[in-house]
Design a protein around this motif. Sequence first.
Motif, PDB file in Angstrom:
ATOM      1  N   ARG A 216       0.832  -1.202   0.000  1.00  0.00           N
ATOM      2  CA  ARG A 216       0.000   0.000   0.000  1.00  0.00           C
ATOM      3  C   ARG A 216       0.866   1.251   0.000  1.00  0.00           C
ATOM      4  O   ARG A 216       0.525   2.261  -0.629  1.00  0.00           O
ATOM      5  CB  ARG A 216      -0.904  -0.012   1.237  1.00  0.00           C
ATOM      6  CG  ARG A 216      -1.718   1.250   1.473  1.00  0.00           C
ATOM      7  CD  ARG A 216      -2.809   1.437   0.469  1.00  0.00           C
ATOM      8  NE  ARG A 216      -3.660   2.570   0.821  1.00  0.00           N
ATOM      9  CZ  ARG A 216      -4.611   3.049   0.017  1.00  0.00           C
ATOM     10  NH1 ARG A 216      -4.829   2.486  -1.151  1.00  0.00           N
ATOM     11  NH2 ARG A 216      -5.348   4.080   0.406  1.00  0.00           N
ATOM     12  N   LEU A 217       1.992   1.199   0.721  1.00  0.00           N
ATOM     13  CA  LEU A 217       2.855   2.371   0.837  1.00  0.00           C
ATOM     14  C   LEU A 217       4.302   1.927   0.940  1.00  0.00           C
ATOM     15  O   LEU A 217       4.611   0.965   1.651  1.00  0.00           O
ATOM     16  CB  LEU A 217       2.462   3.196   2.064  1.00  0.00           C
ATOM     17  CG  LEU A 217       3.211   4.517   2.305  1.00  0.00           C
ATOM     18  CD1 LEU A 217       2.257   5.582   2.863  1.00  0.00           C
ATOM     19  CD2 LEU A 217       4.364   4.320   3.293  1.00  0.00           C
ATOM     20  N   ALA A 218       5.180   2.589   0.220  1.00  0.00           N
ATOM     21  CA  ALA A 218       6.625   2.408   0.354  1.00  0.00           C
ATOM     22  C   ALA A 218       7.191   3.668   0.995  1.00  0.00           C
ATOM     23  O   ALA A 218       6.945   4.784   0.522  1.00  0.00           O
ATOM     24  CB  ALA A 218       7.269   2.161  -1.003  1.00  0.00           C
ATOM     25  N   GLY A 226      16.772   4.316  -7.569  1.00  0.00           N
ATOM     26  CA  GLY A 226      16.161   3.133  -6.976  1.00  0.00           C
ATOM     27  C   GLY A 226      14.663   3.229  -6.780  1.00  0.00           C
ATOM     28  O   GLY A 226      13.991   2.205  -6.591  1.00  0.00           O
ATOM     29  N   VAL A 227      14.089   4.444  -6.819  1.00  0.00           N
ATOM     30  CA  VAL A 227      12.640   4.555  -6.623  1.00  0.00           C
ATOM     31  C   VAL A 227      11.881   3.874  -7.754  1.00  0.00           C
ATOM     32  O   VAL A 227      10.733   3.445  -7.567  1.00  0.00           O
ATOM     33  CB  VAL A 227      12.190   6.025  -6.493  1.00  0.00           C
ATOM     34  CG1 VAL A 227      12.833   6.693  -5.293  1.00  0.00           C
ATOM     35  CG2 VAL A 227      12.451   6.817  -7.771  1.00  0.00           C
ATOM     36  N   THR A 251      16.428  11.862  -8.557  1.00  0.00           N
ATOM     37  CA  THR A 251      15.334  10.928  -8.300  1.00  0.00           C
ATOM     38  C   THR A 251      14.292  11.080  -9.395  1.00  0.00           C
ATOM     39  O   THR A 251      13.652  12.132  -9.510  1.00  0.00           O
ATOM     40  CB  THR A 251      14.690  11.214  -6.940  1.00  0.00           C
ATOM     41  OG1 THR A 251      15.684  11.103  -5.924  1.00  0.00           O
ATOM     42  CG2 THR A 251      13.570  10.243  -6.651  1.00  0.00           C
ATOM     43  N   PRO A 252      14.088  10.056 -10.225  1.00  0.00           N
ATOM     44  CA  PRO A 252      13.104  10.175 -11.299  1.00  0.00           C
ATOM     45  C   PRO A 252      11.687  10.030 -10.772  1.00  0.00           C
ATOM     46  O   PRO A 252      11.448   9.367  -9.757  1.00  0.00           O
ATOM     47  CB  PRO A 252      13.463   9.006 -12.224  1.00  0.00           C
ATOM     48  CG  PRO A 252      14.055   7.978 -11.313  1.00  0.00           C
ATOM     49  CD  PRO A 252      14.787   8.758 -10.236  1.00  0.00           C
ATOM     50  N   LEU A 253      10.743  10.628 -11.445  1.00  0.00           N
ATOM     51  CA  LEU A 253       9.337  10.407 -11.155  1.00  0.00           C
ATOM     52  C   LEU A 253       8.920   9.119 -11.848  1.00  0.00           C
ATOM     53  O   LEU A 253       9.105   8.979 -13.059  1.00  0.00           O
ATOM     54  CB  LEU A 253       8.489  11.573 -11.664  1.00  0.00           C
ATOM     55  CG  LEU A 253       6.991  11.509 -11.376  1.00  0.00           C
ATOM     56  CD1 LEU A 253       6.737  11.656  -9.882  1.00  0.00           C
ATOM     57  CD2 LEU A 253       6.260  12.607 -12.144  1.00  0.00           C
ATOM     58  N   PRO A 254       8.403   8.136 -11.101  1.00  0.00           N
ATOM     59  CA  PRO A 254       8.001   6.886 -11.753  1.00  0.00           C
ATOM     60  C   PRO A 254       7.089   7.133 -12.939  1.00  0.00           C
ATOM     61  O   PRO A 254       6.145   7.940 -12.874  1.00  0.00           O
ATOM     62  CB  PRO A 254       7.286   6.137 -10.628  1.00  0.00           C
ATOM     63  CG  PRO A 254       7.946   6.633  -9.391  1.00  0.00           C
ATOM     64  CD  PRO A 254       8.228   8.082  -9.648  1.00  0.00           C
ATOM     65  N   ASN A 255       7.370   6.443 -14.037  1.00  0.00           N
ATOM     66  CA  ASN A 255       6.698   6.652 -15.316  1.00  0.00           C
ATOM     67  C   ASN A 255       5.383   5.888 -15.352  1.00  0.00           C
ATOM     68  O   ASN A 255       5.352   4.668 -15.187  1.00  0.00           O
ATOM     69  CB  ASN A 255       7.626   6.182 -16.445  1.00  0.00           C
ATOM     70  CG  ASN A 255       7.122   6.574 -17.810  1.00  0.00           C
ATOM     71  OD1 ASN A 255       5.916   6.624 -18.038  1.00  0.00           O
ATOM     72  ND2 ASN A 255       8.040   6.849 -18.727  1.00  0.00           N
TER      73      ASN A 255
END
Length: 335
Positions: A216-218, A226-227, A251-255
């Motif tokens: 539910r949450l990381a 690594g995100v 830190t990239p924004l997840p695609n």
Amino acid sequence: MAKLVQFDRIGGPEVLTLREAALHDLGPGEVRLRVDAIGLNRAEIMYREGAYFYQPVFPSTLGYEAAGIIEAVGEGVTEFSSGDPVAVVPAFLQNEYGTYGDSVVLPAAAVVPRPEQVDAVTAAAVWMAYITAYGPLAESGRVRPGDHVLITAASSSVGLAAIQIARHIGAIPIATTRGANKKQRLLDAGAADVIVTDDEDLPARIAEITGSKGVRLAFDPIAGPGVETLAKGIAPGGYLVVYGALDPRTTPLPNAQSFPALNSSTYTLFEITSDPERLRRAVAFVDAGLASGSFAPVVDKTFDLADIAEAHRYMEANGQVGKIVVTVTHDGTTS
């Protein structure tokens, strides 16, 4: 006179110096604290190295956490009196105030009463860790009983607090650690499962543990590239909360084309400690957990104030499980 840890230049632990300094006069809204114990935080390493989100003003002291006894109160302070046992929450900038010393001046807004059953060393290990974990896990309402929560770098004091808070609200904490040497200690600390990231595929293990549902949450202090791996283990509509920057890379924004839809955000405990009403609720939550025994800060090792540089070296070595605390001697005794 007071003894204060100060530094005059950016650098390693060797720049920290214990010095005699005149006692500062109290301004309105301030208190003087006789310090008995100091909780160390990685933020203080980053500040000393010039890598924090604000810079030192030299000569600079440092430190966010402490526990001790009120020695005096400034104008307008009515909630505390001389002799009160208290603890310090991170609610100030280190280039304005600090806790590394035997007698320090602090804003009264950053001081909370210390419960009778909590000694100084324990109290110095509480507030940075538990308020940091409290916000995303408890206050936000995002995590519900039965939800899986992924806690990375879980052997830190914040990670261990997050395990305890997840358990307290009925969630299922999954801890990560790089090496297998900390696995059993994390299981003993309450983690339902531990993923050793040097040896195991993180998304595959999350899928195995959660029945392919995802977490539910990381809750992550590392950030960096690594995100993207973490995002693969988050359930659709779940949350990625980044609360640190141990990896200095971008830190990239997840695609959204590569991962299920998720909510990504940053978080800092100052969101809570700078808001009196949110801080009041956080203190009540943590105090209740301490009183019931649900929360028990883990202290890895203690050092004397005179050995502050060695304490920082120990923290930089990343071998601890839990909090590093510095104790302070007064008139030949340590409180």
